[in-house]
Scaffold this motif. Sequence first.
Motif, PDB file in Angstrom:
ATOM      1  N   ALA A   1       0.817  -1.216   0.000  1.00  0.00           N
ATOM      2  CA  ALA A   1       0.000   0.000   0.000  1.00  0.00           C
ATOM      3  C   ALA A   1       0.851   1.266   0.000  1.00  0.00           C
ATOM      4  CB  ALA A   1      -0.938  -0.001   1.207  1.00  0.00           C
ATOM      5  N   GLY A   2       2.028   1.219   0.589  1.00  0.00           N
ATOM      6  CA  GLY A   2       2.881   2.410   0.630  1.00  0.00           C
ATOM      7  C   GLY A   2       3.891   2.500  -0.481  1.00  0.00           C
ATOM      8  N   THR A   3       4.122   1.407  -1.203  1.00  0.00           N
ATOM      9  CA  THR A   3       5.202   1.373  -2.192  1.00  0.00           C
ATOM     10  C   THR A   3       4.733   1.302  -3.641  1.00  0.00           C
ATOM     11  OG1 THR A   3       5.327  -1.038  -1.919  1.00  0.00           O
ATOM     12  CG2 THR A   3       6.821   0.305  -0.584  1.00  0.00           C
ATOM     13  N   ALA A   4       3.482   0.952  -3.882  1.00  0.00           N
ATOM     14  CA  ALA A   4       3.016   0.688  -5.243  1.00  0.00           C
ATOM     15  C   ALA A   4       2.821   1.943  -6.078  1.00  0.00           C
ATOM     16  CB  ALA A   4       1.704  -0.106  -5.203  1.00  0.00           C
ATOM     17  N   TRP A   5       2.553   3.084  -5.417  1.00  0.00           N
ATOM     18  CA  TRP A   5       2.386   4.325  -6.175  1.00  0.00           C
ATOM     19  C   TRP A   5       2.795   5.516  -5.318  1.00  0.00           C
ATOM     20  CZ3 TRP A   5      -1.868   2.425  -3.568  1.00  0.00           C
ATOM     21  CH2 TRP A   5      -2.673   3.336  -2.874  1.00  0.00           C
ATOM     22  N   LYS A   6       3.007   6.640  -6.007  1.00  0.00           N
ATOM     23  CA  LYS A   6       3.338   7.889  -5.335  1.00  0.00           C
ATOM     24  C   LYS A   6       2.185   8.867  -5.481  1.00  0.00           C
ATOM     25  CE  LYS A   6       8.333   7.542  -6.178  1.00  0.00           C
ATOM     26  NZ  LYS A   6       9.496   8.185  -6.838  1.00  0.00           N
TER      27      LYS A   6
ATOM     28  N   GLY B   1       0.833  13.140  -4.849  1.00  0.00           N
ATOM     29  CA  GLY B   1       1.375  14.478  -5.027  1.00  0.00           C
ATOM     30  C   GLY B   1       1.697  14.812  -6.468  1.00  0.00           C
ATOM     31  N   ASN B   2       2.648  15.758  -6.655  1.00  0.00           N
ATOM     32  CA  ASN B   2       2.982  16.227  -8.000  1.00  0.00           C
ATOM     33  C   ASN B   2       3.541  15.121  -8.889  1.00  0.00           C
ATOM     34  OD1 ASN B   2       2.186  18.835  -7.380  1.00  0.00           O
ATOM     35  ND2 ASN B   2       4.219  19.447  -6.661  1.00  0.00           N
ATOM     36  N   GLY B   3       4.250  14.197  -8.279  1.00  0.00           N
ATOM     37  CA  GLY B   3       4.819  13.089  -9.053  1.00  0.00           C
ATOM     38  C   GLY B   3       3.949  11.854  -9.029  1.00  0.00           C
ATOM     39  N   LYS B   4       2.639  12.060  -8.925  1.00  0.00           N
ATOM     40  CA  LYS B   4       1.715  10.940  -8.772  1.00  0.00           C
ATOM     41  C   LYS B   4       1.860   9.930  -9.894  1.00  0.00           C
ATOM     42  CE  LYS B   4      -2.712  11.806  -9.277  1.00  0.00           C
ATOM     43  NZ  LYS B   4      -4.053  12.293  -8.945  1.00  0.00           N
ATOM     44  N   GLY B   5       1.895   8.660  -9.501  1.00  0.00           N
ATOM     45  CA  GLY B   5       1.979   7.606 -10.494  1.00  0.00           C
ATOM     46  C   GLY B   5       2.461   6.308  -9.888  1.00  0.00           C
ATOM     47  N   ALA B   6       2.224   5.221 -10.612  1.00  0.00           N
ATOM     48  CA  ALA B   6       2.640   3.903 -10.161  1.00  0.00           C
ATOM     49  C   ALA B   6       4.157   3.780 -10.201  1.00  0.00           C
ATOM     50  CB  ALA B   6       2.001   2.830 -11.033  1.00  0.00           C
ATOM     51  N   THR B   7       4.713   2.990  -9.297  1.00  0.00           N
ATOM     52  CA  THR B   7       6.173   2.822  -9.195  1.00  0.00           C
ATOM     53  C   THR B   7       6.685   1.557  -9.873  1.00  0.00           C
ATOM     54  OG1 THR B   7       6.006   1.595  -7.121  1.00  0.00           O
ATOM     55  CG2 THR B   7       6.172   4.013  -6.969  1.00  0.00           C
ATOM     56  N   GLY B   8       5.815   0.609 -10.116  1.00  0.00           N
ATOM     57  CA  GLY B   8       6.265  -0.669 -10.662  1.00  0.00           C
ATOM     58  C   GLY B   8       6.778  -1.632  -9.605  1.00  0.00           C
ATOM     59  N   ARG B   9       6.739  -1.225  -8.351  1.00  0.00           N
ATOM     60  CA  ARG B   9       7.137  -2.118  -7.268  1.00  0.00           C
ATOM     61  C   ARG B   9       5.964  -3.022  -6.882  1.00  0.00           C
ATOM     62  NH1 ARG B   9       9.719   1.464  -2.549  1.00  0.00           N
ATOM     63  NH2 ARG B   9      10.211  -0.625  -1.753  1.00  0.00           N
ATOM     64  N   PRO B  10       6.201  -4.245  -6.441  1.00  0.00           N
ATOM     65  CA  PRO B  10       7.496  -4.876  -6.167  1.00  0.00           C
ATOM     66  C   PRO B  10       7.960  -5.841  -7.258  1.00  0.00           C
ATOM     67  CG  PRO B  10       5.787  -6.118  -5.075  1.00  0.00           C
ATOM     68  CD  PRO B  10       5.087  -5.046  -5.879  1.00  0.00           C
ATOM     69  N   VAL B  11       7.837  -5.464  -8.527  1.00  0.00           N
ATOM     70  CA  VAL B  11       8.334  -6.324  -9.605  1.00  0.00           C
ATOM     71  C   VAL B  11       9.815  -6.663  -9.417  1.00  0.00           C
ATOM     72  CG1 VAL B  11       8.781  -6.476 -12.088  1.00  0.00           C
ATOM     73  CG2 VAL B  11       6.578  -5.627 -11.275  1.00  0.00           C
ATOM     74  N   PRO B  12      10.703  -5.680  -9.110  1.00  0.00           N
ATOM     75  CA  PRO B  12      12.121  -6.031  -8.936  1.00  0.00           C
ATOM     76  C   PRO B  12      12.362  -7.035  -7.807  1.00  0.00           C
ATOM     77  CG  PRO B  12      11.896  -3.665  -9.251  1.00  0.00           C
ATOM     78  CD  PRO B  12      10.504  -4.216  -9.047  1.00  0.00           C
ATOM     79  N   LEU B  13      11.673  -6.863  -6.687  1.00  0.00           N
ATOM     80  CA  LEU B  13      11.834  -7.781  -5.557  1.00  0.00           C
ATOM     81  C   LEU B  13      11.436  -9.198  -5.961  1.00  0.00           C
ATOM     82  CD1 LEU B  13      10.586  -7.182  -1.907  1.00  0.00           C
ATOM     83  CD2 LEU B  13      10.216  -9.340  -3.062  1.00  0.00           C
ATOM     84  N   LEU B  14      10.275  -9.337  -6.563  1.00  0.00           N
ATOM     85  CA  LEU B  14       9.784 -10.663  -6.921  1.00  0.00           C
ATOM     86  C   LEU B  14      10.644 -11.307  -8.003  1.00  0.00           C
ATOM     87  CD1 LEU B  14       5.979  -9.869  -6.840  1.00  0.00           C
ATOM     88  CD2 LEU B  14       7.202 -11.383  -5.269  1.00  0.00           C
ATOM     89  N   MET B  15      11.110 -10.506  -8.964  1.00  0.00           N
ATOM     90  CA  MET B  15      11.973 -11.065 -10.002  1.00  0.00           C
ATOM     91  C   MET B  15      13.318 -11.485  -9.427  1.00  0.00           C
ATOM     92  SD  MET B  15      10.446 -11.513 -12.777  1.00  0.00           S
ATOM     93  CE  MET B  15      11.941 -11.978 -13.648  1.00  0.00           C
ATOM     94  N   GLN B  16      13.839 -10.723  -8.475  1.00  0.00           N
ATOM     95  CA  GLN B  16      15.094 -11.117  -7.820  1.00  0.00           C
ATOM     96  C   GLN B  16      14.901 -12.453  -7.086  1.00  0.00           C
ATOM     97  OE1 GLN B  16      18.177  -9.222  -7.947  1.00  0.00           O
ATOM     98  NE2 GLN B  16      18.795 -11.308  -7.387  1.00  0.00           N
TER      99      GLN B  16
END
Length: 498
Positions: free
Chosen positions: A468-473, A475-490
Motif C-alpha cells: 500500500a505504501g510502495t506501489a504508487w506515489k 502528489g505532483n509526481g503521482k503515479g505507479a512505481t512498478g514495485r514490487p516487480v524487482p523484488l519478486l523477479m530477484q
Amino acid sequence: MEFSVKHGPVEKQRSACIVVGVHEKHKLSPAAAALDAACGGLITRTLKGDDIKGKVGDSLLLHHVGDQAERVLLVGCGKAGEALSAADYRTLLTAALTALKGTGARDALLALAELEVKERDLAWKVRQTVELAGNVIYQFDQLKSKKDDKERPHVKKVSLLVADAAAEKVAREAVRQGQAIQAGMKLTKDLANLPGNICTPRYLAEQAEQLAKDNKKLKATILDEQEMEKLGMGALLSVAKGSRQPPRLIVLEYQGGKKKDKPVVLVGKGLTFDAGGISLKPAAAMDEMKYDMCGGATVLGVMQAVAELELPLNVVGVVPSSENLPDGAANKPGDIVTSMSGQTIEILNTDAEGRLILCDALTYAKRFDPAVVIDIATLTGACVVALGAHASGLLGNDQGLVDALLAAGQASGDRAWQMPLWPEYDEQLKSPFADMANIGGKEAGTITAACFLARYTKEYTWAHLDIAGTAWKSGNGKGATGRPVPLLMQYLLHRSGA
C-alpha cells in the motif's frame, strides 16, 4: 532505450555524451582521469572552479570536450577510496540518467560500472543502470490528446563501459535481465496508471490473454461470475455485487521447469477501483484508488518478465479482480458471506474488501499444489503509516520464504520489512456470529489483515506483501512505481539459479 556493452579505454570511445565519476576534493575516477588526460586537463581545471563538489548525486555537463565526445557529464561519487553503498550508487545513477534526459544527446556512454559498491558485483551495477534508466524515462501520456515532445528524452542508445571481454559477457546477461524486469515494471505501471473507467476487471483479463498470445509459454484462463459461483467464491463475488462491472478471476500459467516441479504461485489483488463500498471512503484523493489493482498489475508484469527471460521455473499468476462500489446490492456492514474454503466472514467494514477477494484466490491456489504462494496487495493504510513509501510490509507462515524475500528486496533495492504474525493478533478477528470478522479493530491493522489471510493458507508455504505504501506515489509526481516487480523477479532469479 537500447543498451549495449563495450570494453576498452574510455578515451578511445566516441559518444554524444560520456558519463564519468568525480569524487570530493577534486579527485577523479579512473575513467575521468583517462578522459582528462586525453582532453588536456579540462576536467581538472573545471573541478578547481568548484562548479561540482563531488558529493553523491552532484552533476555537471561539459560541452566540446576534445574529439571523443560532444559532451561529458560529470557525476559526483562521494569520497575517493571509499566503496559506495548500494543506495548511494542508485542515487548517483538516477542523477546521471536524469541529467542525460535533459540533454540533446542521442546516445551516451556510461563509465560508472568501474566504481566500487559494497557487497555488489558488476552484474548488479549493470542491472540497476538498466532498471533505473527505465524509471527515469518513463512517461504515461497515452491518454493526452497532445504529447509534450519537450519532456521526452532524446537519448535513444546507452552503452555501458566495462573492463574487459569477460566483464562484457557478464554485463550483457545483466542487461538482458534488467530489460526484462524493466519491461515488466512498465507494464505494471501502465496498467496501474490507467483510470478505472478503462482498466476494468474485463480489461485486465484481456491484457492477460494478450500476454498469453504474445508468448507461447504463457497460458491464460479467465473465470467469469458463473464459474466462480460454481466454485463457491462467495467472498470475492460479494465484493463485486455493488458494481456493474462483472468480476474476473485471471490465471496465467508459465511452465519453464519440469512438469513435476511444483510452481511458485503469485496472487495479486486486482481491485480496479475501490470507493470503499457502503463504508464509503473520504472524497480526498479517492482518484488514487484506481491503484488498488497494483498487486494484480504486478503479477502480470512479473509473468511477462519471467516468460521473456525463460526462467527454468514453473510460475502461476492468479489475479482476483473486481470493483468495490456502493449500491443497493452491495455488501452491508454486518453481512455474513461464505468463502470458497467454507469459512464464514462477518463484514464489519466493506472497505476491507481486498482480503475478501484474496481469500478465495488463496483457496483456489491450492489446486496448483504450490511450492510456495506469495500474495501481493495494496491492502492496508496501516502499512503506509507504519513503513511509509520505503518498504513493503512482509508477513508469512514460513521464515525461510520470508528470509528469501527479504534478501531479494535488499539485493534489488526494492526492500521489504518483516512484521510479526503472532497468534495474539489473530484474537482480534473473533466474531460472535461468524467464523471471523473481516477487520480486527484499529490496532495493528496490517498484521490483523495478514492474520485473516493466514486462515486460508494453512496447507502451504505462504508469504504476504502489503504494498500500500510502495506501489504508487501521490502528489505532483503521482503515479505507479512498478514495485514490487524487482523484488519478486530477484526472488525468482535466485530460486532459478540464474
